[in-house]
Write a protein that holds these residues in place. Structure first.
Motif, mmCIF file in Angstrom:
data_model
loop_
_atom_site.group_PDB
_atom_site.id
_atom_site.type_symbol
_atom_site.label_atom_id
_atom_site.label_comp_id
_atom_site.label_asym_id
_atom_site.label_seq_id
_atom_site.Cartn_x
_atom_site.Cartn_y
_atom_site.Cartn_z
ATOM 1 N N LYS A 1 6.770 -2.714 -1.648
ATOM 2 C CA LYS A 1 7.632 -3.247 -0.592
ATOM 3 C C LYS A 1 8.955 -3.617 -1.247
ATOM 4 O O LYS A 1 9.029 -4.565 -2.031
ATOM 5 C CB LYS A 1 6.988 -4.470 0.057
ATOM 6 N N MET A 2 9.996 -2.879 -0.930
ATOM 7 C CA MET A 2 11.257 -2.969 -1.648
ATOM 8 C C MET A 2 12.381 -3.540 -0.773
ATOM 9 O O MET A 2 12.508 -3.196 0.397
ATOM 10 C CB MET A 2 11.655 -1.575 -2.142
ATOM 11 N N ASP A 3 13.161 -4.414 -1.373
ATOM 12 C CA ASP A 3 14.373 -4.951 -0.734
ATOM 13 C C ASP A 3 15.572 -4.534 -1.573
ATOM 14 O O ASP A 3 15.596 -4.744 -2.789
ATOM 15 C CB ASP A 3 14.318 -6.479 -0.637
ATOM 16 N N MET A 4 16.572 -3.962 -0.899
ATOM 17 C CA MET A 4 17.798 -3.542 -1.595
ATOM 18 C C MET A 4 18.998 -4.205 -0.919
ATOM 19 O O MET A 4 19.090 -4.249 0.311
ATOM 20 C CB MET A 4 17.942 -2.020 -1.557
ATOM 21 N N PHE A 5 19.897 -4.723 -1.743
ATOM 22 C CA PHE A 5 21.101 -5.383 -1.246
ATOM 23 C C PHE A 5 22.321 -4.686 -1.849
ATOM 24 O O PHE A 5 22.450 -4.593 -3.071
ATOM 25 C CB PHE A 5 21.097 -6.863 -1.636
ATOM 26 N N ILE A 6 23.204 -4.207 -0.975
ATOM 27 C CA ILE A 6 24.420 -3.522 -1.421
ATOM 28 C C ILE A 6 25.627 -4.308 -0.928
ATOM 29 O O ILE A 6 25.761 -4.567 0.276
ATOM 30 C CB ILE A 6 24.487 -2.079 -0.884
ATOM 31 N N THR A 7 26.485 -4.701 -1.843
ATOM 32 C CA THR A 7 27.718 -5.399 -1.473
ATOM 33 C C THR A 7 28.911 -4.560 -1.916
ATOM 34 O O THR A 7 28.847 -3.856 -2.937
ATOM 35 C CB THR A 7 27.798 -6.793 -2.116
ATOM 36 N N TYR A 8 29.989 -4.670 -1.163
ATOM 37 C CA TYR A 8 31.168 -3.837 -1.432
ATOM 38 C C TYR A 8 32.425 -4.692 -1.310
ATOM 39 O O TYR A 8 32.560 -5.504 -0.389
ATOM 40 C CB TYR A 8 31.229 -2.686 -0.441
ATOM 41 N N ARG B 1 0.818 -1.216 0.000
ATOM 42 C CA ARG B 1 0.000 0.000 0.000
ATOM 43 C C ARG B 1 0.850 1.263 0.000
ATOM 44 O O ARG B 1 0.473 2.288 -0.566
ATOM 45 C CB ARG B 1 -0.912 0.015 1.233
ATOM 46 N N TYR B 2 2.015 1.184 0.652
ATOM 47 C CA TYR B 2 2.888 2.351 0.756
ATOM 48 C C TYR B 2 4.292 1.964 0.289
ATOM 49 O O TYR B 2 4.533 0.826 -0.125
ATOM 50 C CB TYR B 2 2.928 2.860 2.197
ATOM 51 N N LEU B 3 5.214 2.903 0.372
ATOM 52 C CA LEU B 3 6.611 2.609 0.041
ATOM 53 C C LEU B 3 7.330 2.152 1.305
ATOM 54 O O LEU B 3 7.463 2.909 2.265
ATOM 55 C CB LEU B 3 7.303 3.848 -0.537
ATOM 56 N N GLU B 4 7.747 0.906 1.300
ATOM 57 C CA GLU B 4 8.460 0.334 2.446
ATOM 58 C C GLU B 4 9.802 -0.201 1.951
ATOM 59 O O GLU B 4 9.854 -1.029 1.047
ATOM 60 C CB GLU B 4 7.645 -0.788 3.078
ATOM 61 N N MET B 5 10.879 0.283 2.555
ATOM 62 C CA MET B 5 12.220 -0.085 2.097
ATOM 63 C C MET B 5 12.992 -0.861 3.159
ATOM 64 O O MET B 5 13.007 -0.481 4.325
ATOM 65 C CB MET B 5 13.015 1.171 1.721
ATOM 66 N N ASN B 6 13.615 -1.942 2.730
ATOM 67 C CA ASN B 6 14.491 -2.728 3.586
ATOM 68 C C ASN B 6 15.857 -2.778 2.901
ATOM 69 O O ASN B 6 16.001 -3.348 1.816
ATOM 70 C CB ASN B 6 13.926 -4.137 3.781
#
Length: 292
Positions: free
Chosen positions: A61-68, A30-35
């Motif tokens: 409903k968003m999932d973001m994965f950042i690797t470095y 329903r809304y913007l939810e970020m993980n």
């Protein structure tokens, strides 16, 4: 343009010293939810990352994965703690004076003392680090939006087709409705003739009964509103933007009108068309849940 709430994006940035990869995916919400999952040293940029993402998405409903990965040869450096070293030297002097033993402290001695020398990861310039993070986030977001737009166009095409089906059902019901009243008047006349066994019938009484019946089953207002809702949804789909909530509300209103038509009708053919109408509306409501 219409955008779906489901999407996926991936972007990799690398140079001679480092490599950063950003992956993001989203589903309906329903809304913007970020993980966001990322290395701990990136935590100071979390607020900036969230602000950047909001440029590309409004719902989901968003999932973001950042690797470095640091590719440089020297990712750690020796750190010397002068305060701790001074405390060790002071203690050595106390031991020398108390026990009358030679104080032969050398640098090699301090090397064996805990916490005097430590290996620490090199500190990076925050502005430089944010520059590469933002570039990777932007790249992943752009690819993410591309998949959302492609899926959104498919949803738009499907919904417009369903609205055309709905309009044809509404037109059939609208054309059929007057005939129901005419048939009712004919049946009423035939029944009265049969009961009276006489051709002399009070036309005014028949007309009055017909008016009462017509008023009970009148669906003109529902037809007008359904036509208006179909047009409003088509216009919203063509204009594009974040119209998901609006489309959901219109679909609810459509369902309300279809229910009223179904409750008023006494004709089996109109009932069947009204059921078909509700079926199409339910399909639309399901699809609308996928639109941003």
């Amino acid at each position: 343009m219409i955008k779906s709430m489901t999407g996926f994006g991936r972007y990799e940035y690398s140079d001679n010293q480092r490599k950063i990869t950003v992956e993001m995916k989203a589903v309906n919400h329903r809304y913007l939810e970020m993980n966001i999952k990322m290395p701990r040293k990136f935590n100071i940029f979390e607020s900036k990352i969230r602000t950047e993402i909001k440029k590309y998405a409004e719902r989901g409903k968003m999932d973001m994965f950042i690797t470095y990965e640091d590719l440089s040869e020297h990712i750690e450096e020796v750190s010397y703690n002068a305060d701790i070293a001074a405390q060790y030297i002071e203690k050595f002097k106390e031991i020398e004076e108390r026990f009358s033993i030679p104080n032969d402290v050398r640098v090699t001695t301090l090397l064996r003392c805990p916490d005097v020398f430590t290996m620490e990861e090199k500190k990076m310039d925050e502005e430089e680090l944010w520059e590469i993070i933002s570039r990777a986030v932007e790249g992943a977001s752009e690819k993410f939006v591309e998949t959302r737009i492609a899926e959104g166009e498919n949803l738009k095409t499907d919904l417009l087709e369903k609205l055309n089906v709905m309009m044809s059902l509404v037109e059939y019901i609208e054309d059929k409705s007057p005939q129901i009243i005419a048939d009712y008047r004919k049946k009423l006349e035939d029944k009265v003739k049969e009961m009276l066994s006489d051709s002399q019938i009070d036309d005014s009484r028949i007309a009055a009964e017909t008016v009462i019946f017509a008023d009970k089953i009148c669906i003109d207002e529902e037809i007008v509103r359904l036509r208006s809702h179909i047009s409003s949804m088509s216009e919203a789909l063509m204009s594009g933007g974040a119209v998901g909530r609006k489309l959901d509300f219109i679909a609810q209103e459509m369902n309300r009108e279809a229910n009223t038509i179904l409750s008023k009708t006494v004709d089996i053919e109109i009932s069947n068309r009204a059921i078909d109408l509700k079926t199409e509306i339910e399909k639309i409501r399901e699809q609308v849940q996928n639109i941003e």
